[in-house]
Design an enzyme around this catalytic site. Structure first.
Site, PDB file in Angstrom:
ATOM      1  N   ARG A   1       0.808  -1.213   0.000  1.00 26.12           N
ATOM      2  CA  ARG A   1       0.000   0.000   0.000  1.00 26.12           C
ATOM      3  C   ARG A   1       0.846   1.270   0.000  1.00 26.12           C
ATOM      4  O   ARG A   1       0.421   2.304  -0.503  1.00 26.12           O
ATOM      5  CB  ARG A   1      -0.926   0.009   1.226  1.00 26.12           C
ATOM      6  CG  ARG A   1      -1.986  -1.075   1.214  1.00 26.12           C
ATOM      7  CD  ARG A   1      -2.799  -1.048   2.502  1.00 26.12           C
ATOM      8  NE  ARG A   1      -3.674  -2.209   2.607  1.00 26.12           N
ATOM      9  CZ  ARG A   1      -4.949  -2.214   2.249  1.00 26.12           C
ATOM     10  NH1 ARG A   1      -5.494  -1.133   1.746  1.00 26.12           N
ATOM     11  NH2 ARG A   1      -5.694  -3.295   2.385  1.00 26.12           N
TER      12      ARG A   1
ATOM     13  N   CYS B   1      -1.323  -5.212   3.536  1.00 24.41           N
ATOM     14  CA  CYS B   1      -1.927  -5.985   4.617  1.00 24.41           C
ATOM     15  C   CYS B   1      -3.446  -6.005   4.518  1.00 24.41           C
ATOM     16  O   CYS B   1      -4.070  -5.043   4.092  1.00 24.41           O
ATOM     17  CB  CYS B   1      -1.534  -5.398   5.979  1.00 24.41           C
ATOM     18  SG  CYS B   1       0.188  -5.618   6.413  1.00 24.41           S
TER      19      CYS B   1
ATOM     20  N   VAL C   1      -7.001  12.453  10.964  1.00 22.04           N
ATOM     21  CA  VAL C   1      -5.548  12.334  11.088  1.00 22.04           C
ATOM     22  C   VAL C   1      -5.080  11.132  10.276  1.00 22.04           C
ATOM     23  O   VAL C   1      -5.541  10.014  10.487  1.00 22.04           O
ATOM     24  CB  VAL C   1      -5.132  12.172  12.563  1.00 22.04           C
ATOM     25  CG1 VAL C   1      -3.621  11.977  12.670  1.00 22.04           C
ATOM     26  CG2 VAL C   1      -5.569  13.385  13.378  1.00 22.04           C
TER      27      VAL C   1
ATOM     28  N   ASP D   1      -8.176   8.098  -0.562  1.00 27.51           N
ATOM     29  CA  ASP D   1      -8.940   9.327  -0.801  1.00 27.51           C
ATOM     30  C   ASP D   1      -8.241  10.559  -0.242  1.00 27.51           C
ATOM     31  O   ASP D   1      -8.246  11.625  -0.870  1.00 27.51           O
ATOM     32  CB  ASP D   1     -10.338   9.220  -0.180  1.00 27.51           C
ATOM     33  CG  ASP D   1     -11.191   8.165  -0.855  1.00 27.51           C
ATOM     34  OD1 ASP D   1     -10.693   7.539  -1.804  1.00 27.51           O
ATOM     35  OD2 ASP D   1     -12.341   7.965  -0.439  1.00 27.51           O
ATOM     36  N   LEU D   2      -7.660  10.458   0.962  1.00 29.02           N
ATOM     37  CA  LEU D   2      -7.033  11.621   1.580  1.00 29.02           C
ATOM     38  C   LEU D   2      -5.771  12.044   0.829  1.00 29.02           C
ATOM     39  O   LEU D   2      -5.456  13.232   0.758  1.00 29.02           O
ATOM     40  CB  LEU D   2      -6.719  11.339   3.050  1.00 29.02           C
ATOM     41  CG  LEU D   2      -7.939  11.149   3.960  1.00 29.02           C
ATOM     42  CD1 LEU D   2      -7.495  10.748   5.363  1.00 29.02           C
ATOM     43  CD2 LEU D   2      -8.783  12.409   4.014  1.00 29.02           C
TER      44      LEU D   2
END
Length: 425
Positions: free
Chosen positions: A93, A117, A163, A125-126
């Site tokens: 990722r 994982c 966050v 998206d962030l």
């Protein structure tokens, strides 16, 4: 498919050298794309995810070399390819971090939607929304995130809706070459972000506030080369401290930093461990005692790290008393619990909460790793269980722990790696 065979009832003692932090090395390696001059990185761990990252960088045209001392040399001055392909990205990722530096420096980039994982949703998206706020156009097409900008990214004020360590890093990297000032509010505060900012500043970036919830980046025209040593791995450190605690042993972790592990050390002391710290080491002595159960609630840094949740779940399963573990960061991150129950542990899962009831001992069994931190908890469980434990799918461990069986054997564990095919034959 490789597995671990672990013989139990080991009291782990001795010292262990802590490797560089994977979670700092990965973004720093991708950030090297921004540099127009050579970069030298030391204390880079030898891990599957690091190997994958270096392959991605080579695919982009970065000249990569690891020297005899283990240092990684990177020259991104002649990048001529702007696509991180599926065959490499699918296993990790973190490869989404290639996108921001490509767009910032070359005004275009494509990254296949990543893998990694199996611990619930980790949407990109962030990352995407952050790049869009800086002026990039984003298209999701054919399984790729495709980003481009006509001229250059433009600094702005970005308030993170939640966050996110990964998105904070992406935005911070992109902002280094953006026109003007970028302010990131509600930023993640992890030490790995601070280390990445230090690396970028050595290359000529102008970043202040890393390690706080507000990061300010003043864009510059270019970034040069530098030398940088990766910060020690606080999660590996915490893992070995837990290994001492659950085995009634004593372990000194060398080449590490205690000030990044306050929440973990506090809980280990609450569990009854004696923990002594120096500038570059942490020693845990359990004095032969069984730990006391401790309640855990994961939270963004400086709270209790989600990457230590599985190890403390194991600790609580062999502790005196009952404990409550609440996972607030990732969904579906209790997959190690059914495997520990197979070994005699007692726990119930209710949504994002696990209730653990300490037992006198665990028994060896065949278990299956499902993600990086779950897998190490199963290996440690095998170290203290009665009998023999077989841990399957240990490729998860190789993604994040450097020479783990060698380090555990140095502490007195009896562990060996074997091939499933050779076992069957």
């Amino acid at each position: 498919m490789q597995k671990f065979r672990v013989y139990g009832q080991s009291r782990l003692r001795g010292s262990v050298n802590i490797s560089g932090a994977k979670n700092a090395a990965l973004p720093i390696l991708f950030a090297a794309i921004l540099a127009q001059e050579p970069v030298k990185l030391t204390n880079v761990p030898e891990l599957k995810d690091i190997e994958t990252t270096l392959k991605i960088l080579r695919k982009l045209g970065v000249v990569v070399e690891r020297d005899a001392e283990g240092a990684v040399h990177l020259d991104a001055s002649k990048i001529d390819h702007f696509v991180a392909p599926y065959e490499l990205v699918k296993t990790m990722r973190a490869s989404i971090w290639a996108l921001a530096p490509l767009v910032a420096r070359f005004h275009r980039g494509q990254v296949s939607l990543p893998g990694g994982c199996s611990i619930g949703a980790r949407p990109v998206d962030l990352h995407i929304s952050g790049l869009e706020r800086l002026g990039a156009s984003i298209i999701l097409e054919d399984g790729y995130v495709k980003a481009y900008v006509d001229h250059c990214l433009v600094g702005t004020r970005i308030v993170m809706e939640k966050v996110s360590v990964g998105a904070t890093l992406s935005i911070m990297m992109a902002a280094t070459l953006a026109k003007g000032k970028t302010i990131i509010e509600n930023a993640a505060r992890e030490p790995e972000i601070t280390d990445t900012a230090l690396f970028l500043n050595k290359m000529g970036a102008k970043i202040v506030g890393a390690g706080t919830d507000t990061i300010t980046v003043e864009g510059v025209e270019r970034l040069g080369g530098c030398e940088h040593s990766i910060v020690p791995d606080r999660i590996e450190t915490g893992t070995f401290l837990v290994a001492a605690a659950i085995s009634g042993g004593r372990i000194e972790c060398k080449n590490t930093k205690a000030d990044t592990l306050d929440a973990v050390i506090d809980k280990l002391r609450e569990a009854g461990a004696q923990v002594d710290v120096t500038e570059n080491s942490i020693t845990l002595d359990m004095l032969g005692n069984r730990p006391r159960a401790v309640n855990i609630r994961t939270a963004p840094y400086p709270g209790f790290p989600t990457d230590m949740q599985a190890q403390f779940t194991l600790l609580n399963m062999v502790a005196c008393g009952t404990s409550i573990i609440t996972e607030t960061i990732f969904e579906n991150r209790f997959m190690h619990i059914p495997e520990l129950i197979r070994m005699g542990g007692k726990a119930e899962i209710e949504g994002n909460t696990a209730i653990c009831h300490g037992v006198d001992h665990l028994s060896g069994a065949e278990v299956m790793a499902t993600d990086l931190r779950a897998s190490i908890s199963l290996v440690l469980a095998g170290c203290i269980a009665t009998g023999e434990t077989i841990v399957d799918r240990i490729y998860h461990i190789d993604r994040g722990y450097e020479r783990i069986e060698e380090k555990l054997r140095g502490l007195g564990a009896r562990i060996e790696r074997f091939s499933a095919q050779s076992e069957e034959s």
